[in-house]
Design a protein around this motif. Structure first.
Motif, short mmCIF file in Angstrom:
data_model
loop_
_atom_site.label_atom_id
_atom_site.label_comp_id
_atom_site.label_asym_id
_atom_site.label_seq_id
_atom_site.Cartn_x
_atom_site.Cartn_y
_atom_site.Cartn_z
N ASP A 165 37.47 43.68 37.40
CA ASP A 165 37.86 42.51 36.60
C ASP A 165 38.88 42.89 35.52
O ASP A 165 39.87 42.16 35.30
CB ASP A 165 36.63 41.87 35.95
N LYS A 166 38.65 44.02 34.87
CA LYS A 166 39.60 44.47 33.83
C LYS A 166 40.95 44.82 34.46
O LYS A 166 42.01 44.50 33.89
CB LYS A 166 39.03 45.69 33.10
N LEU A 167 40.90 45.46 35.61
CA LEU A 167 42.14 45.84 36.28
C LEU A 167 42.92 44.62 36.76
O LEU A 167 44.15 44.58 36.71
CB LEU A 167 41.84 46.77 37.47
N LEU A 168 42.19 43.60 37.24
CA LEU A 168 42.86 42.38 37.69
C LEU A 168 43.54 41.67 36.52
O LEU A 168 44.64 41.11 36.68
CB LEU A 168 41.85 41.44 38.35
N GLU A 169 42.90 41.70 35.36
CA GLU A 169 43.53 41.12 34.16
C GLU A 169 44.82 41.87 33.83
O GLU A 169 45.84 41.26 33.51
CB GLU A 169 42.57 41.18 32.97
N LEU A 170 44.76 43.21 33.91
CA LEU A 170 45.95 44.00 33.63
C LEU A 170 47.04 43.73 34.68
O LEU A 170 48.21 43.60 34.35
CB LEU A 170 45.60 45.49 33.63
N ALA A 171 46.63 43.65 35.96
CA ALA A 171 47.60 43.40 37.03
C ALA A 171 48.27 42.05 36.84
O ALA A 171 49.49 41.90 37.05
CB ALA A 171 46.90 43.46 38.39
#
Length: 452
Positions: A165-171
């Motif tokens: 979820d955190k990585l998707l926000e960054l992406a």
């Protein structure tokens, strides 16, 4: 759903109360109706899900066995497909005959792990949870069982999901940045971004650290019992095993090869090795045994070194002490006799006073073993990586985050950092099975047994 209906024996081979033939696929109920006749006259196709009939498995005019057929309707089954489980008497031959009948009626023989693979493909569980099923089946102690259950219930996936979820926000932020490079984007604020990377990195490192410890818990810890000849190694082995596993005599050198046994000690599986006495010898056979003992000493995760304190230590004793690892446990045997040895040589070692003859000191030794193994151990409620595949995916994700951090520190453009984030995300999606190749899934499930 798969077009092919498959079947296999889902219970362990051998004699037992019942044997279960599982049939799964679009035509599972039709296949079962061709070889199962209920005593009530009802057919399986008329049943609601989670309903059973009592009757007989037959082929042509021959009755194979009395049986109970249980129907599960898609999608409310383990595989997510129509499923029938036929229970016959638990004999190997009758189960094989019943399976042959089912195959003659139109089902194909299931491959290794095919039922669980179908459950994964039909969205009933993710890949990390699927892998835990074989760990549940093969669990050797309660802690391993609880860790595997937690994995089955999504403990690993939930932990990885938070990172995803955190990585998707960054992406998503990187995507906005590529379209509007002059805009200030909150997630890409240098301080906020670095903190997020640091959190993800710490979580991944913690997960990676669980793998080796979890493997020890699941598979057991190699533990060698070493010492000179006739110091009480075999007696200690028998006491820990609670049986006469090793031959015990007053003759030095009775044990000339390694004797192994697996014991459960306070929830820890120990793979014990009673080794040949370590000493200088010119005897070719004895020397071969000594060489094996030294090799096992160096390769074991835990070493229990036994010393006879009723005599002064000689050069063989002192040489062995020099070879011992830091976490070795020293058993000072023959405590029932007058101590004649200089115990100051064990100043920085873990020692236990022991008497194999009087069976004293075993509780203290058992506690020291469990404390040594469990020091820095994981909790049974932790998310624990349970396969080399999972560890590999997590490690790739960790290295990608480290690259992203390094890129930020040396001032590389955000576009390049975004590539590292995408690599990390891809590795974790592969871990949970949300983005995985057919080759990977085939490799995972071929390690399962047939019928699971």
């Amino acid at each position: 759903m798969s077009e092919k209906t498959v079947a296999a024996i889902s219970t362990a081979p051998g004699e037992g109360g019942i044997a279960v033939i599982r049939i799964s696929g679009d035509t599972a109920i039709d296949v079962a109706d061709k070889c199962f006749k209920s005593f009530s006259g009802k057919t399986l196709s008329t049943l609601k899900g989670y309903t059973a009939l009592y009757g007989q498995v037959f082929f042509e005019n021959t009755v194979i066995d009395d049986a109970v057929a249980l129907v599960f309707l898609a999608p409310k089954s383990f595989t997510g497909e129509n499923t029938v489980e036929i229970s016959v008497h638990g004999g190997r031959l009758v189960a094989l005959e019943a399976l042959r009948v089912v195959l003659n009626c139109g089902a194909a023989l299931a491959e290794n792990g095919e039922f669980t693979k179908r459950a994964f493909l039909n969205g009933k569980l993710d890949l990390a949870s699927a892998e835990s099923i074989m760990e549940i089946i093969s669990a050797k102690n309660e802690t391993a069982l609880k860790i595997s259950r937690n994995a089955k219930n999504g403990r690993i996936s939930k932990e990885i999901g938070k990172i995803i979820d955190k990585l998707l926000e960054l992406a998503a932020s990187f995507s906005v940045y590529s379209d509007y490079p002059d805009e200030e984007i909150e997630n890409l604020n240098p301080e906020t971004f670095k903190n997020t990377l640091s959190e993800i990195k710490a979580t991944l490192k913690r997960l990676l650290d669980t793998y080796d410890t979890g493997k020890v818990i699941r598979e057991g810890i190699d533990c060698s019992i070493v010492g000179k000849p006739n110091v009480g190694k075999s007696s200690l082995m028998n006491i820990l095993c609670k049986t006469d596993r090793s031959i015990v005599t007053d003759v030095a050198g009775t044990t000339r090869d390694i004797v192994e046994s697996t014991v459960l000690l306070d929830g820890i599986t120990l793979i014990l090795s009673d080794t040949a006495g370590i000493h200088k010898t010119e005897d070719i056979v004895e020397k071969a045994g000594v060489d094996r003992s030294i090799k096992r000493l160096k390769n074991s995760s835990l070493v229990i070194a036994v010393f006879d304190i009723s005599r002064p230590f000689d050069n063989d004793d002192l040489s062995l002490i020099d070879e011992l690892p830091v976490n070795a446990i020293i058993v000072l045997n023959k405590n029932d006799l007058t101590c004649a040895a200089d115990l100051s040589v064990f100043k920085d070692k873990k020692t236990v006073m022991f008497s194999a003859k009087e069976n004293s000191g075993i509780k203290e030794l058992s506690k020291m073993i469990t404390d040594t193994v469990k020091s820095g151990s994981i909790s049974e409620n932790d998310a624990v990586l349970i396969s080399e595949r999972q560890r590999n995916c997590a490690n790739r994700a960790y290295l990608s985050i480290c690259e992203a951090e390094n890129a930020m520190n040396i001032g590389v453009t955000l576009d390049a950092v975004g590539v590292c984030i995408d690599d990390c995300l891809a590795a974790l999606l592969e871990l949970t099975g949300k983005r995985v190749t057919n080759e990977v899934t085939d490799e995972v499930f071929k390690r399962f047994c047939v019928g699971k």
